[in-house]
Design a protein around this motif. Structure first.
Motif, PDB file in Angstrom:
ATOM      1  N   GLN A 134       0.825  -1.200   0.000  1.00 38.90           N
ATOM      2  CA  GLN A 134       0.000   0.000   0.000  1.00 38.90           C
ATOM      3  C   GLN A 134       0.865   1.257   0.000  1.00 38.90           C
ATOM      4  O   GLN A 134       0.571   2.230  -0.711  1.00 38.90           O
ATOM      5  CB  GLN A 134      -0.928   0.000   1.220  1.00 38.90           C
ATOM      6  CG  GLN A 134      -1.957  -1.101   1.192  1.00 38.90           C
ATOM      7  CD  GLN A 134      -2.683  -1.263   2.513  1.00 38.90           C
ATOM      8  OE1 GLN A 134      -2.340  -0.644   3.525  1.00 38.90           O
ATOM      9  NE2 GLN A 134      -3.698  -2.113   2.517  1.00 38.90           N
ATOM     10  N   ARG A 135       1.933   1.253   0.797  1.00 36.22           N
ATOM     11  CA  ARG A 135       2.837   2.416   0.840  1.00 36.22           C
ATOM     12  C   ARG A 135       3.488   2.648  -0.521  1.00 36.22           C
ATOM     13  O   ARG A 135       3.597   3.780  -0.986  1.00 36.22           O
ATOM     14  CB  ARG A 135       3.914   2.206   1.906  1.00 36.22           C
ATOM     15  CG  ARG A 135       3.381   2.249   3.313  1.00 36.22           C
ATOM     16  CD  ARG A 135       4.450   1.877   4.317  1.00 36.22           C
ATOM     17  NE  ARG A 135       3.857   1.674   5.622  1.00 36.22           N
ATOM     18  CZ  ARG A 135       4.463   1.031   6.616  1.00 36.22           C
ATOM     19  NH1 ARG A 135       5.685   0.539   6.460  1.00 36.22           N
ATOM     20  NH2 ARG A 135       3.853   0.882   7.776  1.00 36.22           N
ATOM     21  N   ARG A 136       3.932   1.561  -1.162  1.00 31.56           N
ATOM     22  CA  ARG A 136       4.571   1.674  -2.477  1.00 31.56           C
ATOM     23  C   ARG A 136       3.579   2.207  -3.514  1.00 31.56           C
ATOM     24  O   ARG A 136       3.921   3.053  -4.333  1.00 31.56           O
ATOM     25  CB  ARG A 136       5.117   0.306  -2.917  1.00 31.56           C
ATOM     26  CG  ARG A 136       5.788   0.293  -4.250  1.00 31.56           C
ATOM     27  CD  ARG A 136       7.128   0.955  -4.299  1.00 31.56           C
ATOM     28  NE  ARG A 136       8.073   0.323  -3.390  1.00 31.56           N
ATOM     29  CZ  ARG A 136       9.186   0.922  -2.989  1.00 31.56           C
ATOM     30  NH1 ARG A 136       9.505   2.121  -3.424  1.00 31.56           N
ATOM     31  NH2 ARG A 136      10.004   0.325  -2.160  1.00 31.56           N
ATOM     32  N   ALA A 137       2.326   1.755  -3.457  1.00 28.22           N
ATOM     33  CA  ALA A 137       1.300   2.231  -4.391  1.00 28.22           C
ATOM     34  C   ALA A 137       1.048   3.722  -4.194  1.00 28.22           C
ATOM     35  O   ALA A 137       0.929   4.474  -5.173  1.00 28.22           O
ATOM     36  CB  ALA A 137       0.009   1.441  -4.207  1.00 28.22           C
ATOM     37  N   ARG A 138       0.971   4.168  -2.937  1.00 28.19           N
ATOM     38  CA  ARG A 138       0.772   5.602  -2.677  1.00 28.19           C
ATOM     39  C   ARG A 138       1.963   6.411  -3.151  1.00 28.19           C
ATOM     40  O   ARG A 138       1.809   7.481  -3.734  1.00 28.19           O
ATOM     41  CB  ARG A 138       0.531   5.848  -1.188  1.00 28.19           C
ATOM     42  CG  ARG A 138      -0.868   5.524  -0.728  1.00 28.19           C
ATOM     43  CD  ARG A 138      -1.182   6.103   0.637  1.00 28.19           C
ATOM     44  NE  ARG A 138      -0.225   5.745   1.666  1.00 28.19           N
ATOM     45  CZ  ARG A 138      -0.313   4.684   2.465  1.00 28.19           C
ATOM     46  NH1 ARG A 138      -1.319   3.850   2.346  1.00 28.19           N
ATOM     47  NH2 ARG A 138       0.605   4.452   3.379  1.00 28.19           N
ATOM     48  N   LEU A 139       3.166   5.905  -2.922  1.00 32.33           N
ATOM     49  CA  LEU A 139       4.375   6.599  -3.352  1.00 32.33           C
ATOM     50  C   LEU A 139       4.429   6.700  -4.873  1.00 32.33           C
ATOM     51  O   LEU A 139       4.740   7.761  -5.429  1.00 32.33           O
ATOM     52  CB  LEU A 139       5.603   5.866  -2.819  1.00 32.33           C
ATOM     53  CG  LEU A 139       6.953   6.518  -3.043  1.00 32.33           C
ATOM     54  CD1 LEU A 139       7.044   7.839  -2.300  1.00 32.33           C
ATOM     55  CD2 LEU A 139       8.056   5.589  -2.586  1.00 32.33           C
ATOM     56  N   ASN A 140       4.093   5.604  -5.560  1.00 34.80           N
ATOM     57  CA  ASN A 140       4.083   5.615  -7.030  1.00 34.80           C
ATOM     58  C   ASN A 140       3.005   6.544  -7.571  1.00 34.80           C
ATOM     59  O   ASN A 140       3.223   7.244  -8.565  1.00 34.80           O
ATOM     60  CB  ASN A 140       3.886   4.205  -7.572  1.00 34.80           C
ATOM     61  CG  ASN A 140       5.094   3.331  -7.351  1.00 34.80           C
ATOM     62  OD1 ASN A 140       6.198   3.814  -7.123  1.00 34.80           O
ATOM     63  ND2 ASN A 140       4.888   2.030  -7.395  1.00 34.80           N
ATOM     64  N   ALA A 141       1.830   6.574  -6.929  1.00 26.38           N
ATOM     65  CA  ALA A 141       0.752   7.468  -7.366  1.00 26.38           C
ATOM     66  C   ALA A 141       1.160   8.921  -7.187  1.00 26.38           C
ATOM     67  O   ALA A 141       0.890   9.760  -8.046  1.00 26.38           O
ATOM     68  CB  ALA A 141      -0.525   7.175  -6.587  1.00 26.38           C
ATOM     69  N   LYS A 142       1.831   9.222  -6.075  1.00 26.67           N
ATOM     70  CA  LYS A 142       2.285  10.597  -5.837  1.00 26.67           C
ATOM     71  C   LYS A 142       3.337  10.997  -6.864  1.00 26.67           C
ATOM     72  O   LYS A 142       3.301  12.096  -7.416  1.00 26.67           O
ATOM     73  CB  LYS A 142       2.858  10.738  -4.433  1.00 26.67           C
ATOM     74  CG  LYS A 142       3.287  12.151  -4.097  1.00 26.67           C
ATOM     75  CD  LYS A 142       3.872  12.220  -2.704  1.00 26.67           C
ATOM     76  CE  LYS A 142       4.271  13.604  -2.301  1.00 26.67           C
ATOM     77  NZ  LYS A 142       5.106  14.319  -3.214  1.00 26.67           N
ATOM     78  N   ALA A 143       4.263  10.091  -7.159  1.00 26.36           N
ATOM     79  CA  ALA A 143       5.298  10.379  -8.151  1.00 26.36           C
ATOM     80  C   ALA A 143       4.687  10.586  -9.529  1.00 26.36           C
ATOM     81  O   ALA A 143       5.092  11.481 -10.277  1.00 26.36           O
ATOM     82  CB  ALA A 143       6.317   9.250  -8.184  1.00 26.36           C
TER      83      ALA A 143
END
Length: 80
Positions: A55-64
Motif C-alpha cells: 500500500q505504501r509503495r502504491a501511494r508513493l508511485n501514485a504521488k510520483a
C-alpha cells in the motif's frame, strides 16, 4: 495449521537502509520498528507488514506519477 506457517516470508530489505523525514526506510518503506524487529515478529505480523508495504509503495508511485503528470509553475499545458 494456518497456511502462512508453511512458508517463511522473505525480508523485504533491498540494502538501502536510510530513513526519510517520516522515519520510513527509503529502500523498503518499513518503519524503524518494522525493520529492527522483523525476525522477532510472528508470520502473521510479517504478512501484515508486507501488505502495508504494498500500500505504501502504491501511494508513493501514485504521488510520483501525479507530480510528473502535472505541469510545474510557469509551464504551459501541451494540448496538441
Amino acid at each position: 495449521m494456518d497456511q502462512l506457517e508453511l512458508f517463511d516470508l522473505p525480508n523485504p530489505c533491498i540494502g538501502v537502509c536510510q530513513s526519510n523525514s517520516r522515519g520510513y526506510c527509503i529502500g523498503c518503506l518499513r518503519s524503524r520498528d518494522e525493520r529492527f524487529n522483523w525476525h522477532a515478529k510472528s508470520v502473521a505480523e510479517r504478512a501484515h507488514i508486507l501488505k502495508l508495504l504494498t500500500q505504501r509503495r502504491a501511494r508513493l508511485n501514485a504521488k510520483a506519477k501525479k507530480d510528473t503528470d502535472s505541469p510545474t509553475s510557469g509551464e504551459s499545458l501541451d494540448l496538441f
